[in-house]
Design a protein around this motif. Structure first.
Motif, mmCIF file in Angstrom:
data_model
loop_
_atom_site.group_PDB
_atom_site.id
_atom_site.type_symbol
_atom_site.label_atom_id
_atom_site.label_comp_id
_atom_site.label_asym_id
_atom_site.label_seq_id
_atom_site.Cartn_x
_atom_site.Cartn_y
_atom_site.Cartn_z
ATOM 1 N N ARG A 163 -2.990 -1.047 13.012
ATOM 2 C CA ARG A 163 -2.751 -2.669 13.518
ATOM 3 C C ARG A 163 -1.904 -2.742 12.743
ATOM 4 N NH1 ARG A 163 -5.206 -5.168 9.478
ATOM 5 N NH2 ARG A 163 -4.925 -7.548 10.698
ATOM 6 N N SER A 164 -0.904 -4.110 13.674
ATOM 7 C CA SER A 164 0.199 -4.549 12.292
ATOM 8 C C SER A 164 -0.334 -4.768 10.822
ATOM 9 C CB SER A 164 0.693 -5.677 13.473
ATOM 10 O OG SER A 164 -0.514 -7.305 13.788
ATOM 11 N N GLY A 165 -1.693 -5.144 11.193
ATOM 12 C CA GLY A 165 -1.531 -5.597 9.295
ATOM 13 C C GLY A 165 -1.516 -4.285 8.530
ATOM 14 N N LEU A 181 1.035 -2.685 8.018
ATOM 15 C CA LEU A 181 2.253 -2.512 7.930
ATOM 16 C C LEU A 181 2.725 -2.408 6.902
ATOM 17 C CD1 LEU A 181 4.229 -3.056 11.557
ATOM 18 C CD2 LEU A 181 3.760 -0.916 10.606
ATOM 19 N N VAL A 182 1.831 -3.553 6.581
ATOM 20 C CA VAL A 182 2.111 -4.500 5.545
ATOM 21 C C VAL A 182 1.037 -3.527 4.254
ATOM 22 C CG1 VAL A 182 1.842 -6.413 3.962
ATOM 23 C CG2 VAL A 182 1.366 -6.454 5.860
ATOM 24 N N ARG A 204 4.490 -0.662 3.771
ATOM 25 C CA ARG A 204 5.002 -0.972 2.403
ATOM 26 C C ARG A 204 5.283 -1.467 1.776
ATOM 27 N NH1 ARG A 204 6.454 -4.438 7.255
ATOM 28 N NH2 ARG A 204 5.114 -5.898 6.440
ATOM 29 N N ILE A 216 11.910 1.284 2.374
ATOM 30 C CA ILE A 216 11.375 0.726 2.474
ATOM 31 C C ILE A 216 10.639 -0.389 4.085
ATOM 32 C CG2 ILE A 216 9.409 -1.419 2.102
ATOM 33 C CD1 ILE A 216 9.903 -1.101 -0.910
ATOM 34 N N THR A 217 12.109 -0.198 3.872
ATOM 35 C CA THR A 217 12.600 -0.483 5.005
ATOM 36 C C THR A 217 12.609 0.133 6.120
ATOM 37 O OG1 THR A 217 13.997 -2.470 4.198
ATOM 38 C CG2 THR A 217 14.373 -2.126 6.803
ATOM 39 N N SER A 270 8.610 0.478 7.318
ATOM 40 C CA SER A 270 8.330 0.160 7.609
ATOM 41 C C SER A 270 8.461 0.110 9.620
ATOM 42 C CB SER A 270 8.737 -1.073 7.660
ATOM 43 O OG SER A 270 8.618 -2.817 8.607
ATOM 44 N N GLU A 271 10.245 -0.020 9.591
ATOM 45 C CA GLU A 271 11.270 0.429 10.973
ATOM 46 C C GLU A 271 9.723 1.725 11.779
ATOM 47 O OE1 GLU A 271 12.662 -1.320 12.775
ATOM 48 O OE2 GLU A 271 13.133 -2.202 10.807
ATOM 49 N N ARG A 299 6.022 1.027 12.696
ATOM 50 C CA ARG A 299 6.184 0.248 14.079
ATOM 51 C C ARG A 299 6.283 1.071 14.665
ATOM 52 N NH1 ARG A 299 8.530 -3.525 12.194
ATOM 53 N NH2 ARG A 299 6.457 -5.360 11.271
ATOM 54 N N GLY A 358 11.107 -3.268 24.510
ATOM 55 C CA GLY A 358 11.411 -4.774 23.645
ATOM 56 C C GLY A 358 11.950 -4.979 22.428
ATOM 57 N N GLY A 359 11.826 -3.722 21.022
ATOM 58 C CA GLY A 359 12.764 -3.821 20.139
ATOM 59 C C GLY A 359 13.800 -4.320 20.511
ATOM 60 N N LEU A 360 14.364 -4.182 19.212
ATOM 61 C CA LEU A 360 16.029 -4.432 18.762
ATOM 62 C C LEU A 360 16.546 -3.093 19.772
ATOM 63 C CD1 LEU A 360 16.372 -6.504 15.713
ATOM 64 C CD2 LEU A 360 16.685 -7.246 18.698
ATOM 65 N N ASP A 392 5.045 -10.778 1.392
ATOM 66 C CA ASP A 392 5.364 -9.503 2.266
ATOM 67 C C ASP A 392 4.811 -10.200 4.017
ATOM 68 O OD1 ASP A 392 6.543 -7.937 3.590
ATOM 69 O OD2 ASP A 392 4.795 -6.467 3.121
ATOM 70 N N GLU A 422 2.835 -10.325 7.786
ATOM 71 C CA GLU A 422 1.914 -9.776 8.829
ATOM 72 C C GLU A 422 3.228 -9.775 9.987
ATOM 73 O OE1 GLU A 422 -1.718 -9.597 9.485
ATOM 74 O OE2 GLU A 422 -2.371 -8.818 7.472
ATOM 75 N N ILE A 467 11.613 -6.873 1.004
ATOM 76 C CA ILE A 467 12.731 -6.675 2.136
ATOM 77 C C ILE A 467 12.707 -7.549 3.541
ATOM 78 C CG2 ILE A 467 11.609 -4.300 1.952
ATOM 79 C CD1 ILE A 467 9.866 -4.275 4.839
ATOM 80 N N ASP A 496 12.669 -6.753 7.667
ATOM 81 C CA ASP A 496 13.090 -5.248 8.805
ATOM 82 C C ASP A 496 13.981 -5.767 9.667
ATOM 83 O OD1 ASP A 496 10.810 -6.178 9.839
ATOM 84 O OD2 ASP A 496 9.408 -4.787 9.278
ATOM 85 N N ARG A 498 14.713 -10.184 13.270
ATOM 86 C CA ARG A 498 14.527 -10.674 15.023
ATOM 87 C C ARG A 498 14.294 -12.063 14.751
ATOM 88 N NH1 ARG A 498 12.328 -7.822 20.434
ATOM 89 N NH2 ARG A 498 10.386 -7.645 19.151
#
Lengths: 140, 123
Positions: free
Chosen positions: A18-20, A22-23, A26, A47-48, A51-52, A55, A105-107, B21, B23, B55, B57, B62
């Motif tokens: 889940r997106s949480g 990612l924290v 990192r 770290i960056t 994170s990418e 995700r 749909g990302g960059l 940081d 979410e 950081i 990202d 975006r």
């Protein structure tokens, strides 16, 4: 190939469901980068990149794991991380590595951008079998 | 969990300071809250302080670009302040140059930038 670990300790495994999460990834990479003695800029880059890629694991791979730990080779130390999923895989790796190309749909900077931020970057993928990305940032 | 970041107001400027940081959901909430508050408070400017962020990202990058664009459409200007040097280096190498996002080195310079732009005629 997905196990660069040669240091004296086992890598830790972190879920990316889940997106949480990612924290947490990192935070884990930050702790490793500090222990490894990476410079502030290199810590930030590692770290960056993590994170990418985490995700990507979540968005494109449908979730997976990150294994992260200290690595060593040729008397150098570094931080390594492997991002693995069992998702659909990447049909066209060359395309996926192109700046600005995205299927979600990302960059479109995740893969190509992460590669620029680290020292070692390996990508293994097969359609229908998932994707594994291994990155390492070496201490200078 | 969907934390929300407080949005402060000084005159006709909204100020957001990101202290931890984020979410992904918190990032998206901030984007919406700022759009709402620009209209609700008739804000002329938005300052986003990211000096505490270790950081940025592409997701957060975006969001910054999107907030800048949304505020422009709503007749306000956004200035991102306090970016750390290591973050700037990393962002550019990542391929995200934040074109279209106005920046300043700190809060004071950000406020000065906004007051200049709001007092010198048509934007």
């Amino acid at each position: 190939m997905t196990a660069p670990w040669t240091a004296d300790e086992e890598p830790q495994v972190y879920a990316v469901e889940r997106s949480g999460d990612l924290v947490h990834v990192r935070q884990a990479i930050r702790a490793l980068a500090q222990r490894c003695g990476l410079s502030l800029v290199d810590q930030t880059k590692m770290i960056t990149a993590a994170s990418e890629l985490a995700r990507n694991t979540l968005t494109y791979g449908g979730g997976g794991t990150v294994r992260a730990g200290l690595v060593s080779a040729n008397s150098r130390r570094g931080v390594g991380a492997v991002f693995e999923d069992t998702g659909p895989g990447i049909p066209d790796v060359e395309q996926a590595m192109t700046d600005g190309w995205t299927s979600g749909g990302g960059l479109g900077l995740g893969l190509s951008g992460a590669k620029r931020l680290v020292d070692d970057f390996r990508l293994r993928t097969a359609p229908g079998e998932g994707t594994a990305v291994t990155i390492i940032k070496w201490a200078r | 969990m969907s934390d929300r970041i407080p949005i402060l107001r000084i005159g006709d400027i909204l100020v957001v300071s990101v202290q931890f940081d984020l979410e992904d959901q918190t990032v998206l909430n901030l984007q919406e809250d700022l759009a709402d508050q620009i209209v609700a408070k008739s804000a002329q400017g938005v300052i986003i302080d990211i000096s505490a962020l270790e950081i940025v990202d592409s997701f957060v990058g975006r969001m910054l670009a999107t907030v800048a664009a949304i505020s422009r459409v709503l007749d306000a200007r956004t200035v991102v302040v306090g970016m750390r040097p290591a973050v700037a280096i990393t962002l550019v190498e990542l391929g995200l140059s934040l074109g279209g996002v106005s920046t300043a080195l700190d809060l004071e310079k950000g406020l000065a930038k906004l007051s200049r732009s709001t007092s010198t005629g048509p934007r």
